[in-house]
Design a protein around this motif. Structure first.
Motif, PDB file in Angstrom:
ATOM      1  N   ARG C 180       3.513  28.761  -5.633  1.00 23.08           N
ATOM      2  CA  ARG C 180       3.787  27.397  -5.210  1.00 23.08           C
ATOM      3  C   ARG C 180       4.886  26.797  -6.077  1.00 23.08           C
ATOM      4  O   ARG C 180       5.806  26.163  -5.566  1.00 23.08           O
ATOM      5  CB  ARG C 180       2.514  26.579  -5.328  1.00 23.08           C
ATOM      6  N   GLY C 181       4.770  27.032  -7.376  1.00 16.25           N
ATOM      7  CA  GLY C 181       5.804  26.531  -8.284  1.00 16.25           C
ATOM      8  C   GLY C 181       7.159  27.107  -7.926  1.00 16.25           C
ATOM      9  O   GLY C 181       8.165  26.393  -7.870  1.00 16.25           O
ATOM     10  N   ILE C 182       7.182  28.416  -7.672  1.00 14.85           N
ATOM     11  CA  ILE C 182       8.450  29.050  -7.323  1.00 14.85           C
ATOM     12  C   ILE C 182       9.021  28.430  -6.051  1.00 14.85           C
ATOM     13  O   ILE C 182      10.190  28.060  -5.991  1.00 14.85           O
ATOM     14  CB  ILE C 182       8.257  30.571  -7.102  1.00 14.85           C
ATOM     15  N   VAL C 183       8.170  28.307  -5.039  1.00 15.19           N
ATOM     16  CA  VAL C 183       8.657  27.824  -3.751  1.00 15.19           C
ATOM     17  C   VAL C 183       9.163  26.391  -3.859  1.00 15.19           C
ATOM     18  O   VAL C 183      10.203  26.051  -3.293  1.00 15.19           O
ATOM     19  CB  VAL C 183       7.547  27.945  -2.692  1.00 15.19           C
ATOM     20  N   LEU C 184       8.451  25.558  -4.622  1.00 10.98           N
ATOM     21  CA  LEU C 184       8.913  24.170  -4.781  1.00 10.98           C
ATOM     22  C   LEU C 184      10.292  24.141  -5.426  1.00 10.98           C
ATOM     23  O   LEU C 184      11.191  23.441  -4.971  1.00 10.98           O
ATOM     24  CB  LEU C 184       7.916  23.376  -5.624  1.00 10.98           C
ATOM     25  N   GLY C 185      10.464  24.932  -6.481  1.00  6.27           N
ATOM     26  CA  GLY C 185      11.760  24.973  -7.157  1.00  6.27           C
ATOM     27  C   GLY C 185      12.848  25.496  -6.235  1.00  6.27           C
ATOM     28  O   GLY C 185      13.949  24.929  -6.161  1.00  6.27           O
ATOM     29  N   VAL C 186      12.533  26.568  -5.516  1.00 11.94           N
ATOM     30  CA  VAL C 186      13.517  27.166  -4.616  1.00 11.94           C
ATOM     31  C   VAL C 186      13.917  26.174  -3.537  1.00 11.94           C
ATOM     32  O   VAL C 186      15.101  26.024  -3.218  1.00 11.94           O
ATOM     33  CB  VAL C 186      12.956  28.456  -3.986  1.00 11.94           C
TER      34      VAL C 186
ATOM     35  N   THR D 141      19.441  24.519   8.341  1.00  8.71           N
ATOM     36  CA  THR D 141      18.473  24.928   7.329  1.00  8.71           C
ATOM     37  C   THR D 141      17.967  23.756   6.498  1.00  8.71           C
ATOM     38  O   THR D 141      16.789  23.723   6.137  1.00  8.71           O
ATOM     39  CB  THR D 141      19.102  25.970   6.390  1.00  8.71           C
ATOM     40  N   LEU D 142      18.853  22.816   6.204  1.00  8.52           N
ATOM     41  CA  LEU D 142      18.478  21.740   5.277  1.00  8.52           C
ATOM     42  C   LEU D 142      17.183  21.028   5.692  1.00  8.52           C
ATOM     43  O   LEU D 142      16.229  20.996   4.905  1.00  8.52           O
ATOM     44  CB  LEU D 142      19.662  20.779   5.123  1.00  8.52           C
ATOM     45  N   PRO D 143      17.109  20.481   6.908  1.00  7.70           N
ATOM     46  CA  PRO D 143      15.831  19.835   7.261  1.00  7.70           C
ATOM     47  C   PRO D 143      14.677  20.824   7.348  1.00  7.70           C
ATOM     48  O   PRO D 143      13.543  20.466   7.060  1.00  7.70           O
ATOM     49  CB  PRO D 143      16.110  19.200   8.625  1.00  7.70           C
ATOM     50  N   LYS D 144      14.977  22.060   7.733  1.00  8.61           N
ATOM     51  CA  LYS D 144      13.905  23.054   7.840  1.00  8.61           C
ATOM     52  C   LYS D 144      13.305  23.354   6.465  1.00  8.61           C
ATOM     53  O   LYS D 144      12.103  23.575   6.345  1.00  8.61           O
ATOM     54  CB  LYS D 144      14.436  24.333   8.465  1.00  8.61           C
ATOM     55  N   VAL D 145      14.145  23.381   5.446  1.00 10.15           N
ATOM     56  CA  VAL D 145      13.644  23.631   4.096  1.00 10.15           C
ATOM     57  C   VAL D 145      12.677  22.522   3.697  1.00 10.15           C
ATOM     58  O   VAL D 145      11.593  22.774   3.177  1.00 10.15           O
ATOM     59  CB  VAL D 145      14.809  23.708   3.087  1.00 10.15           C
ATOM     60  N   LEU D 146      13.075  21.282   4.005  1.00  7.20           N
ATOM     61  CA  LEU D 146      12.213  20.167   3.639  1.00  7.20           C
ATOM     62  C   LEU D 146      10.926  20.178   4.440  1.00  7.20           C
ATOM     63  O   LEU D 146       9.840  20.005   3.921  1.00  7.20           O
ATOM     64  CB  LEU D 146      12.958  18.858   3.899  1.00  7.20           C
ATOM     65  N   ASN D 147      11.095  20.408   5.730  1.00  2.54           N
ATOM     66  CA  ASN D 147       9.985  20.288   6.659  1.00  2.54           C
ATOM     67  C   ASN D 147       9.026  21.466   6.535  1.00  2.54           C
ATOM     68  O   ASN D 147       7.825  21.330   6.665  1.00  2.54           O
ATOM     69  CB  ASN D 147      10.577  20.248   8.061  1.00  2.54           C
ATOM     70  N   GLY D 148       9.590  22.652   6.286  1.00  2.00           N
ATOM     71  CA  GLY D 148       8.762  23.841   6.314  1.00  2.00           C
ATOM     72  C   GLY D 148       8.375  24.357   4.944  1.00  2.00           C
ATOM     73  O   GLY D 148       7.442  25.141   4.816  1.00  2.00           O
ATOM     74  N   LEU D 149       9.115  23.955   3.902  1.00  3.55           N
ATOM     75  CA  LEU D 149       8.874  24.534   2.590  1.00  3.55           C
ATOM     76  C   LEU D 149       8.458  23.455   1.599  1.00  3.55           C
ATOM     77  O   LEU D 149       7.374  23.485   1.050  1.00  3.55           O
ATOM     78  CB  LEU D 149      10.182  25.198   2.123  1.00  3.55           C
ATOM     79  N   LEU D 150       9.359  22.500   1.408  1.00  4.32           N
ATOM     80  CA  LEU D 150       9.153  21.533   0.335  1.00  4.32           C
ATOM     81  C   LEU D 150       7.950  20.629   0.601  1.00  4.32           C
ATOM     82  O   LEU D 150       7.016  20.584  -0.195  1.00  4.32           O
ATOM     83  CB  LEU D 150      10.426  20.701   0.160  1.00  4.32           C
ATOM     84  N   LEU D 151       7.974  19.929   1.749  1.00  7.95           N
ATOM     85  CA  LEU D 151       6.902  18.969   2.002  1.00  7.95           C
ATOM     86  C   LEU D 151       5.527  19.637   2.116  1.00  7.95           C
ATOM     87  O   LEU D 151       4.575  19.168   1.492  1.00  7.95           O
ATOM     88  CB  LEU D 151       7.217  18.127   3.239  1.00  7.95           C
ATOM     89  N   PRO D 152       5.387  20.729   2.873  1.00  2.02           N
ATOM     90  CA  PRO D 152       4.042  21.331   2.967  1.00  2.02           C
ATOM     91  C   PRO D 152       3.500  21.794   1.615  1.00  2.02           C
ATOM     92  O   PRO D 152       2.319  21.606   1.320  1.00  2.02           O
ATOM     93  CB  PRO D 152       4.250  22.524   3.898  1.00  2.02           C
ATOM     94  N   GLN D 153       4.369  22.372   0.783  1.00  2.00           N
ATOM     95  CA  GLN D 153       3.902  22.840  -0.518  1.00  2.00           C
ATOM     96  C   GLN D 153       3.540  21.662  -1.416  1.00  2.00           C
ATOM     97  O   GLN D 153       2.565  21.685  -2.150  1.00  2.00           O
ATOM     98  CB  GLN D 153       4.972  23.690  -1.203  1.00  2.00           C
ATOM     99  N   PHE D 154       4.362  20.656  -1.328  1.00  2.00           N
ATOM    100  CA  PHE D 154       4.131  19.412  -2.034  1.00  2.00           C
ATOM    101  C   PHE D 154       2.772  18.833  -1.612  1.00  2.00           C
ATOM    102  O   PHE D 154       1.913  18.495  -2.420  1.00  2.00           O
ATOM    103  CB  PHE D 154       5.222  18.448  -1.573  1.00  2.00           C
ATOM    104  N   TYR D 155       2.602  18.769  -0.296  1.00  2.00           N
ATOM    105  CA  TYR D 155       1.390  18.220   0.296  1.00  2.00           C
ATOM    106  C   TYR D 155       0.154  18.996  -0.179  1.00  2.00           C
ATOM    107  O   TYR D 155      -0.872  18.424  -0.508  1.00  2.00           O
ATOM    108  CB  TYR D 155       1.514  18.310   1.821  1.00  2.00           C
ATOM    109  N   ALA D 156       0.300  20.320  -0.230  1.00  2.00           N
ATOM    110  CA  ALA D 156      -0.834  21.142  -0.628  1.00  2.00           C
ATOM    111  C   ALA D 156      -1.123  21.011  -2.115  1.00  2.00           C
ATOM    112  O   ALA D 156      -2.266  21.130  -2.550  1.00  2.00           O
ATOM    113  CB  ALA D 156      -0.559  22.602  -0.277  1.00  2.00           C
ATOM    114  N   THR D 157      -0.071  20.759  -2.903  1.00  2.00           N
ATOM    115  CA  THR D 157      -0.269  20.673  -4.353  1.00  2.00           C
ATOM    116  C   THR D 157      -1.011  19.400  -4.744  1.00  2.00           C
ATOM    117  O   THR D 157      -1.803  19.394  -5.680  1.00  2.00           O
ATOM    118  CB  THR D 157       1.092  20.734  -5.071  1.00  2.00           C
ATOM    119  N   ILE D 158      -0.717  18.328  -4.023  1.00  2.00           N
ATOM    120  CA  ILE D 158      -1.428  17.083  -4.317  1.00  2.00           C
ATOM    121  C   ILE D 158      -2.825  17.191  -3.724  1.00  2.00           C
ATOM    122  O   ILE D 158      -2.986  17.195  -2.507  1.00  2.00           O
ATOM    123  CB  ILE D 158      -0.698  15.883  -3.701  1.00  2.00           C
TER     124      ILE D 158
END
Lengths: 522, 287, 210, 258
Positions: C180-186, D141-158
């Motif tokens: 998760r840390g890796i993916v967030l950074g990437v 790719t830019l919105p896809k990264v946010l939508n598919g990678l950043l936000l979901p991982q963020f969401y799961a971490t909190i």
């Protein structure tokens, strides 16, 4: 994280910027939201339904299977209007955030609902019918709550407010036709013009099969095995909906026939948070790049894999052996490939200085052409354009394992002194790295492919992990602009970590709204 | 200082040529394939449930199998399919076989051929019918709810299915007493939702290890009667039917390779520690 | 001319990038058409690039043959295999019942499967050499690796019945946290590089010089 | 046996010569020949783990040529024909689904720019193509990264930290939550570039390194089984499909002494 702020006030600027962006975004999305929140959207979320006496019990089997397309449901309504609970607060509207292919219908749920009551929605092209059954389901299903993501409201995270006390039905883009036995689509023989799926999916809400197919009069054989009839609301223009509730075979109809049309929407409010974060992070990066232009002296921590680049190139020169550089298995549509190509540019420049040979086998045709351009430019920048040989940057094949086999062949025969594996990799990573290790080359890998990182980390001398791959070109070039972008990334990271800590604390004490900010709906 | 010293066994082990490891791995895979050792295998309840159901049905019951995988999943699912099919044949049940994945047809055909060698009296059209592949996925499933012979007018071998003796008693999904599906993807969801749930047929899934997690919820919901998961499940089934074959040997191979790597790593670490201790001791002595 | 060489590509990248970015937030029909239009065009461009790539491959091997470089005979094999395959493929198509399909079935597929299967050897030797407790970090790697590895096969149960459970725990907790840390950074780094490309700050891919 | 075509079954209308060609390639002789070739090539390719040798070199170069040729043909049929040639020349499409669409000339020209790289002095034209291609895909790719990678991982971490512990199970949940929270944050700290990893940051980033190492080790160990399965599959092909179960079985019996 006070020391991050020492000397300047990026945080304050960040906050100002963020506030501005949020205000702007809200303003921008107002008209779009106005459209679908029009008069008809449920604005009384928690309102209780009419006190219908919904408690009649009865082991009533639902008879969806018998409903014939085009049937008139009107007959029974007067007879049972007293006993059967009537839906109330019925509203219709265009489904927000879509391409104009769906409308919706909502109404209040009864205080206690069981599967004894069945709701049925009928649909027609004109106010006088003919009416077609759109959907039918037991009253304890299909609540607004489950469909919250279709109605993001003013802020995408408002979905939490969608009550369980309202039902919703979404009438979507569908088409008239049916499947024959071999799965081929055929059109219905009769000119239906306008119908809607008897039940969404091939089984009804009760898990029963929908009616079997039509029997051909002449042959007596079954013509179809699965019927689907569909409608495209946008083409139809205005359409009419009617809602009934049924208990024990008694039906009540909502007195009003509802008129609605589907519209295309121009802003997806469900993705508002994606836009805000994109603008926020993008602006942060751009801001720090601009700062770096003024103040190019930026600190960057040591990345040992990159300090080894010069050592590897130097060793190759001493040994008179080539350097192998791979750009990953992915195409240029992927960002890791771009990161790998950026590093290739830096490596090419150094290799040109050292006068050693750089071999770049490629897997993607476009990556090949771009890699040629980059290496050529790198050699030219180093003042040795004559040393560039287009034949050293060549294409192998697009097949994953054939590519791996060919690269292994090159490693075993040319015995390169240094192997660079940058970009995105799949299962072949270990074949490459192990073969490379067996030839005794210095190996530097860099990837953001989580599944392959373990293999590079264990078999290569140095590995750039995830984000380090992207930082590498900045690190190698020491170009202030790109370094500024790194600083921006770090600031975004501080912000994220702050949000994670705050969000987790709030969650722990029962406040979910920070988490909801990050819910990706699209 | 000890340049002349011959490297000890410990040092040579630590610097073992990778080819020795390759040879050992190859042997660890090949030998159990040739001589299945039958390492003890613990039978899990979800596999036993499949076995018990087939075992306890009266002879001549109707069983449906669906072969929904392709050669990519062959190492895992083929042994499983063969083992279950063998059990069905042995118990004298009637068997109908459908295929939803185009590349699964030949795997099923091969399995039938191999079983015919074991059971020469097992006859096509009487004891079994191989309906072959039909395009359509979920549509096919809905259609077999009505009739096999209409969904598959011809069987795999090109014969008309309509008049077959087996089809007279067993012509639709609802007439099956049990169903086993072999799944490498999500066609199993369709079978459950559009087929077995609708016609109330008990069903079990033979699935690859990768997709197994997505089928366990069905087991909990009692929509599946059992699950045979991956190579390990196949080996368990072979143990239950007491015919150790491909999966048992493949599982032996797996265990052997894992044990080999495990032992090699543990030894390497012990030796490395010994070497460090040795060096430290020598350095102290030298001082 | 200078404009076409220098400024125009940067502007084009900006316009394309912004268009495709904004498109993502528009649910209307034309937005989807724009997306498929662009990807279809990209496919056509790749098709032309593929011609260039093939010329590169052939040139590379022809060169070896011409120079009589060591092992040039193998290059002849590649060239012949390629030419016969593309002729058979284009004339009879590549379906299984054609010559190209037969070669695919009996040459391509087994070689592919074999290369894939060599990973079993490599993973064993990599594990042997890498799983050494040289440092504390390596010890963490070693222990996690051993537990998960042995927890997944039946023999693990003979060591301890809890091994499988513990292996699952490692996969679902520390392992997940790390990735998760890796993916967030990437993801952040990808946003940054995308912004740099769209705004023309990063233009290595356009080469330099003239 | 590998996947034989079921095309014979699926496709009804074959021209007579196509049918005879199909019959030829599915005849027992060709299948046997194929099995032997496949087995031979399998051994060639395996031989490289021992060392580079002429057999592997042969296999490798053959594989390279065949795969490049095959994938290019496939690309032509699946992509270039429907997306470039049919829109330009709709009469070629027998199904008649394609209409004339001259817009595809634009990517055609952009594609030609790449081939122009072969002409000295014209290479810069390809930059326009790169800008078009990379710019467009980056925008996608830019919105896809946010939508598919950043936000979901963020969401799961909190996530909620279940601090009220009354039972063993709840303690496990608390530990899990803490491991996920601390692990993810410490890895993020490890990726700080503009700060020196000393003091507090250094300490946290050490925790991050350990988290990463455990993750890598676990992931490595998890993959071994899948990779060994592949080797087992190949071995089974060699030992049973090729040499034949009969013979292998007999060898086995021989060694068992039975």
């Amino acid at each position: 994280m006070g020391y991050l702020l020492k000397g300047h006030k990026p945080m304050r600027n960040l906050i100002r910027l963020a506030t501005l962006i949020i205000i702007l975004a809200c303003l921008c999305s107002l008209p779009a939201i106005g459209q679908e929140t029009g008069a008809e959207v449920p604005d009384k979320p928690a309102a209780a339904g009419e006190p219908g006496d919904a408690e009649e019990a009865g082991p009533e089997a639902l008879e969806d299977a018998d409903i014939v397309i085009g049937m008139e449901p009107a007959g029974e309504e007067e007879a049972s209007a007293v006993e059967v609970p009537l839906p109330s607060q019925v509203t219709v509207g265009d489904l927000p955030n879509d391409d104009g292919t769906a409308v919706y219908l909502t109404w209040d749920a009864f205080p206690q609902e069981t599967s004894d009551v069945t709701y049925t929605v009928y649909l027609a092209e004109s106010r006088d019918g003919p009416w077609f059954e759109a959907v039918s389901f037991p009253a304890n299903e299909e609540y607004m709550e489950e469909y919250g993501h279709y109605f993001p409201g003013f802020f995408w995270f408002q979905k939490a407010r969608h009550p369980k006390s309202r039902h919703v039905v979404i009438v979507e883009d569908v088409r008239i036709g049916e499947f024959n036995r071999t799965g081929e689509e055929i059109m219905l023989p009769e000119p239906v013009g306008f119908t809607i799926e008897p039940n969404v999916g091939p089984k009804n809400e009760d898990g029963e099969p929908i009616e079997p197919g039509v029997i051909d009069e002449l042959t007596g054989e079954e013509v179809v095995s699965q019927k689907f009839v569909e409608v495209e609301p946008r083409k139809v223009g205005t359409m009419f909906l009617k809602l009934t509730s049924t208990v024990n075979g008694e039906t009540a109809t909502y007195p009003e026939i509802l008129e609605v049309g589907a519209r295309q929407n121009w802003f997806d409010t469900g993705r508002l948070n994606v836009l805000i974060f994109a603008v926020l992070f993008g602006a942060t990066v751009l801001y720090f790049i601009a700062r770096a232009r003024r103040d190019p002296d930026l600190f960057i921590r040591k990345i040992s894999g990159l300090d080894a680049v010069d050592e590897a190139i130097g060793r190759a020169t001493e040994m008179g052996k080539p350097i192998l550089y791979l750009n990953g298995m992915s195409s240029l549509a992927d960002l890791p490939t771009l990161a790998a190509l950026n590093i290739l540019g830096r490596v090419a420049r150094r290799v040109a200085n050292y006068e050693s040979k750089l071999t770049v086998p490629c897997r993607d045709p476009i990556v090949l052409t771009v890699a040629q351009e980059i290496v050529k430019a790198g050699y030219a920048d180093a003042g040795r354009p004559d040393a560039y040989n287009a034949d050293d940057i060549f294409f192998l094949t697009e097949d994953q394992f054939s590519y791996a086999a060919a690269v292994c062949g090159i490693m075993m025969r040319d015995k390169p002194a240094a192997n660079f594996f940058m970009g995105y990799y799949y299962a072949e990573s270990l074949i490459l790295a192990e073969t490379g290790a067996s030839t005794g080359a210095i190996q530097i890998a860099g990837t953001d492919a989580p599944t392959q990182l373990p293999f590079f980390v264990t078999t290569c001398d140095y590995t750039l992990i995830g984000e380090e791959l992207y930082a590498a070109s900045a690190y190698l070039s020491r170009e202030p602009l790109v370094l500024g972008s790194l600083k921006g990334q770090d600031m975004a990271k501080v912000f994220m970590m702050f949000m994670i800590v705050v969000g987790t604390l709030l969650m722990t004490f029962g406040v979910n709204f920070v988490k909801d900010l990050f819910k990706a709906l699209g | 200082m000890d340049k002349e010293r011959k490297p000890s066994f410990v040092e040579r082990f630590l610097q073992m040529d990778r080819r020795i490891i390759y040879t050992l791995v190859a042997l660890a895979v090949a030998i159990p394939l040739l001589f299945p050792m039958g390492l003890p295998i613990k039978v899990t309840p979800e596999v036993r449930s499949v076995y018990d159901t087939i075992e306890n049905l009266p002879a001549g019951s109707n069983i449906l199998m669906s072969v929904d995988f392709d050669p990519a999943s062959q190492p895992e699912l083929y042994p499983m399919m063969k083992s279950v099919m063998r059990h069905v044949v042995r118990k004298g049940h009637k068997l109908a076989i459908t295929v939803l994945w185009p590349n699964g047809v030949n795997l099923a055909a091969q399995c039938i051929e191999e079983l015919k060698l074991e059971f020469p009296e097992w006859t096509n059209t009487v004891d079994y019918v191989f309906l072959g592949y039909q395009v359509g996925g979920a549509i096919v499933i809905m259609s077999v709810g009505n009739s096999f012979s209409e969904t598959f007018p011809k069987d795999y071998y090109g014969q008309s299915t309509a008049g077959m003796p087996i089809i007279k008693e067993f012509n639709k999904l609802g007439e099956a007493d049990y169903m086993v599906m072999f799944e490498a993807g999500n066609s199993g969801d369709w079978w459950i939702v559009y087929g077995t749930e609708v016609h109330d047929v008990p069903v079990a899934g033979g699935v690859t290890a990768v997709v197994a997690p997505q089928y366990y919820p069905y087991l909990q919901a009692k929509q599946l009667n059992g699950i045979i998961g991956g190579l390990k499940g196949a080996a368990e089934y072979e143990k239950l039917t007491e015919v150790p074959a491909l999966a048992t040997s493949a599982m032996d191979s797996q265990s052997m390779v894992h044990a080999l790597i495990f032992v090699a790593i543990v030894l390497a670490n012990i030796f490395a520690l010994m070497l460090v201790a040795e060096k430290r001791r020598r350095a102290q002595e030298g001082r | 001319m200078q404009f076409l060489r220098k400024q125009f590509p940067v502007m084009l990248a900006f316009v394309m990038g912004m268009t495709m970015f904004i498109r993502e937030f528009v649910p209307a029909k034309f937005s989807e058409r724009l997306y498929y239009g662009f990807t279809n065009w990209a496919i056509v461009i790749t098709g032309f690039a593929a011609v260039f790539a093939i010329l590169s491959l052939l040139h590379h091997h022809m060169n070896k043959v011409r120079r009589r470089a060591q092992g040039y005979g193998y290059s002849v094999i590649t060239i012949l295999a390629f030419i016969q395959m593309i002729i058979l493929g284009l004339v009879f198509s590549v379906e299984p019942r054609t010559p190209a399909g037969w070669e695919y079935q009996w040459m391509f597929v087994p070689m592919q499967a074999t290369m894939f299967a060599t990973l079993a050897f490599f993973i064993a030797s990599a594990a042997f050499r890498a799983f050494r407790a040289r440092t504390w970090e390596a010890l963490a790697l070693l222990i996690a690796g051993l537990i998960v590895m042995i927890g997944r096969v039946p023999i693990g149960e003979y060591i301890s019945t809890h091994l499988g459970t513990f292996a699952d725990w490692i996969m679902n907790n520390p392992n997940m946290a790390g990735f998760r840390g890796i993916v967030l950074g990437v993801a952040l780094a990808q946003v940054a590089i995308a912004v740099r490309i769209i705004f023309g700050i990063e233009r290595t891919y356009m080469g330099g010089g003239d | 046996m590998l996947n034989l075509a079921i095309l014979l079954q699926a496709e009804s209308e074959l021209l007579p010569w196509q049918q005879s060609m199909a019959d030829f390639f599915f005849s027992d002789g060709m299948v046997t020949l194929g099995t032997w070739i496949a087995a031979g090539l399998t051994l060639f390719m395996f031989s490289f783990v021992y060392k580079d040798n002429p057999l592997f070199r042969f296999g490798e170069h053959l594989y390279l040529g065949i795969s490049a040729g095959y994938l290019m043909s496939l690309y032509f049929f699946n992509n270039m024909k429907p997306k470039f040639f049919y829109p330009l020349m709709p009469f070629l499409d027998v199904s008649g689904d394609t209409t004339l669409n001259l817009w595809v000339l634009i990517p055609g020209i952009l594609g030609l720019f790449i081939i122009f790289r072969l002409i000295p002095g014209w290479g810069w034209l390809s930059r326009i193509t790169f800008a078009f291609y990379i710019g467009g895909f980056t925008g996608i790719t830019l919105p896809k990264v946010l939508n598919g990678l950043l936000l979901p991982q963020f969401y799961a971490t909190i996530d909620r930290i279940p601090y009220m512990v009354t039972s063993w199970d709840e303690l496990v949940l608390l530990i899990n939550a803490l491991v996920l929270f601390v692990g993810a944050l410490s890895v993020l700290v490890y990726f700080f570039f503009s700060v020196e990893h000393r003091g507090f940051v250094g300490g946290v980033s050490r925790v991050g390194i350990y988290t990463l190492m455990i993750a890598f080790g676990a992931s490595f160990g998890y993959t071994i089984m899948a990779r060994v399965s592949l080797l087992i599959g190949r071995m089974q092909f060699l030992m049973f499909d090729w040499i034949g179960e009969e013979i292998v079985g007999r060898i086995a019996v021989l060694f068992h002494g039975g």
